[in-house]
Design a protein around this motif. Structure first.
Motif, mmCIF file in Angstrom:
data_model
loop_
_atom_site.group_PDB
_atom_site.id
_atom_site.type_symbol
_atom_site.label_atom_id
_atom_site.label_comp_id
_atom_site.label_asym_id
_atom_site.label_seq_id
_atom_site.Cartn_x
_atom_site.Cartn_y
_atom_site.Cartn_z
ATOM 1 N N UNK A 175 0.670 -1.249 -0.086
ATOM 2 C CA UNK A 175 0.060 0.026 -0.062
ATOM 3 C C UNK A 175 0.821 1.285 0.035
ATOM 4 N N UNK A 176 0.667 2.120 -1.010
ATOM 5 C CA UNK A 176 1.310 3.356 -1.065
ATOM 6 C C UNK A 176 0.746 4.618 0.180
ATOM 7 N N UNK A 177 1.612 5.314 0.320
ATOM 8 C CA UNK A 177 1.013 6.501 1.101
ATOM 9 C C UNK A 177 -0.232 7.107 0.986
ATOM 10 N N UNK A 178 -0.947 7.329 1.936
ATOM 11 C CA UNK A 178 -2.248 7.945 1.836
ATOM 12 C C UNK A 178 -3.352 7.228 1.153
ATOM 13 N N UNK A 179 -3.097 5.810 1.280
ATOM 14 C CA UNK A 179 -4.110 4.754 0.799
ATOM 15 C C UNK A 179 -5.727 5.074 1.408
ATOM 16 N N UNK A 180 -6.652 5.038 0.678
ATOM 17 C CA UNK A 180 -7.772 4.930 1.234
ATOM 18 C C UNK A 180 -8.606 3.914 0.536
ATOM 19 N N UNK A 181 -9.367 2.926 1.338
ATOM 20 C CA UNK A 181 -10.401 2.073 0.759
ATOM 21 C C UNK A 181 -11.667 2.197 1.713
ATOM 22 N N UNK A 218 0.977 5.746 -4.350
ATOM 23 C CA UNK A 218 0.649 6.758 -3.279
ATOM 24 C C UNK A 218 -0.807 7.434 -3.750
ATOM 25 N N UNK A 219 -1.702 7.851 -2.791
ATOM 26 C CA UNK A 219 -3.137 8.618 -3.116
ATOM 27 C C UNK A 219 -3.964 7.984 -3.838
ATOM 28 N N UNK A 264 -0.764 -4.014 -10.799
ATOM 29 C CA UNK A 264 0.014 -2.780 -10.486
ATOM 30 C C UNK A 264 -0.764 -1.689 -10.489
ATOM 31 N N UNK A 265 -1.078 -1.028 -9.675
ATOM 32 C CA UNK A 265 -1.870 0.475 -9.717
ATOM 33 C C UNK A 265 -1.002 1.396 -9.390
ATOM 34 N N UNK A 266 -0.962 2.385 -10.266
ATOM 35 C CA UNK A 266 -0.335 3.618 -9.996
ATOM 36 C C UNK A 266 -0.499 4.632 -8.963
ATOM 37 N N UNK A 267 0.110 5.981 -8.982
ATOM 38 C CA UNK A 267 -0.099 6.843 -8.094
ATOM 39 C C UNK A 267 -1.375 7.798 -8.538
ATOM 40 N N UNK A 268 -2.047 8.199 -7.473
ATOM 41 C CA UNK A 268 -3.364 9.045 -7.664
ATOM 42 C C UNK A 268 -4.331 8.488 -8.882
ATOM 43 N N UNK A 269 -4.736 7.333 -8.221
ATOM 44 C CA UNK A 269 -5.778 6.487 -9.270
ATOM 45 C C UNK A 269 -7.238 6.463 -8.168
ATOM 46 N N UNK A 320 -8.917 15.266 -14.865
ATOM 47 C CA UNK A 320 -8.186 15.391 -13.474
ATOM 48 C C UNK A 320 -9.264 15.109 -12.548
ATOM 49 N N UNK A 321 -8.701 14.622 -11.368
ATOM 50 C CA UNK A 321 -9.626 14.579 -10.129
ATOM 51 C C UNK A 321 -8.904 14.740 -8.877
ATOM 52 N N UNK A 322 -9.648 15.320 -8.036
ATOM 53 C CA UNK A 322 -9.325 15.854 -6.545
ATOM 54 C C UNK A 322 -9.342 14.502 -5.696
ATOM 55 N N UNK A 323 -8.344 14.488 -4.694
ATOM 56 C CA UNK A 323 -8.535 13.481 -3.861
ATOM 57 C C UNK A 323 -9.454 13.740 -2.790
#
Length: 227
Positions: free
Chosen positions: A113-119, A135-136, A168-173, A224-227
């Motif tokens: 899990x990258x940083x700032x992961x939310x499920x 991340x994110x 593999x799932x990248x950053x900010x997805x 674009x999307x906002x976390x």
């Protein structure tokens, strides 16, 4: 105020399981910091393997939460999470894995899990080989991610046709609700997975797109999307 008190109450209920969990997975000097908070509604079906926190990350109390949170369309008080782990789980920073989660990591599996992961809630991750989140990453509810078919398929010569494959799932997805992500999937940075999609392909070279459908394809670009 009422919601805040309820959160504190739920954390208190989770204290025995939180203490046990941290002592199980960490050396005493790190365990006493209680980096992982565990809800009393988490069923520890199998607590084996290893949990690693990236060396570059400063360990802080409650930086990782398992089984907490609330989503309006679910009754968290009747929701149960399952922890079935005999492989390796790596955290690269803070993470919140919401109520009703099901995490299963086999003996040879590695889940990162990258940083700032939310499920948010009610999602399932099955890892027999390797699954990595950047991340994110934001994952909505009722998703299924698995890098295995569980049962082996062979041809007439005995060759295995469906080996486990890394996801593999990248950053900010952002992964929308009720998606299924299967073995071999690669998703690039800054993308969105549309709700109720089946993802099996390689989208690692694509950025700022919406991927959706069954089978999945790119349905919109330059987003674009906002976390």
């Amino acid at each position: 105020m009422k919601n805040k008190l309820m959160k504190i109450y739920l954390y208190i209920l989770g204290i025995p399981k939180t203490i046990y969990f941290n002592l199980k997975y960490f050396k005493i000097k790190d365990a006493i910091k209680l980096p992982i908070l565990v809800s009393h509604r988490v069923y520890l079906m199998k607590s084996e393997g290893k949990i690693l926190i990236d060396r570059s990350v400063k360990i802080k109390p409650g930086m990782i939460k398992l089984g907490f949170g609330e989503v309006g369309i679910f009754d968290q008080h009747k929701s149960r999470s399952i922890w079935q782990v005999s492989g390796i789980i790596v955290f690269k920073g803070k993470a919140a894995i919401g109520h009703g989660f099901k995490i299963s990591v086999g003996p040879r599996g590695k889940l990162t899990f990258g940083n700032n992961f939310l499920m948010t809630a009610e999602s399932q991750i099955v890892c027999h080989k390797e699954i990595e989140f950047g991340d994110n990453v934001l994952m909505s509810w009722e998703n299924l991610i698995m890098d295995t078919d569980f049962h082996i398929i062979k041809d007439d010569l005995g060759n295995v046709l469906n080996s486990d494959k890394k996801i593999l799932i990248g950053n900010h997805v952002w992964i929308g609700c009720r998606c299924t992500i299967l073995k071999g999937t690669k998703i690039g940075n800054n993308n969105i997975i549309a709700a109720n999609s089946l993802i099996t392909g390689d989208f690692s070279k694509n950025e700022r797109v919406i991927i959706g459908g069954n089978p999945a394809k790119i349905i919109k670009t330059n987003v674009n999307w906002d976390y």
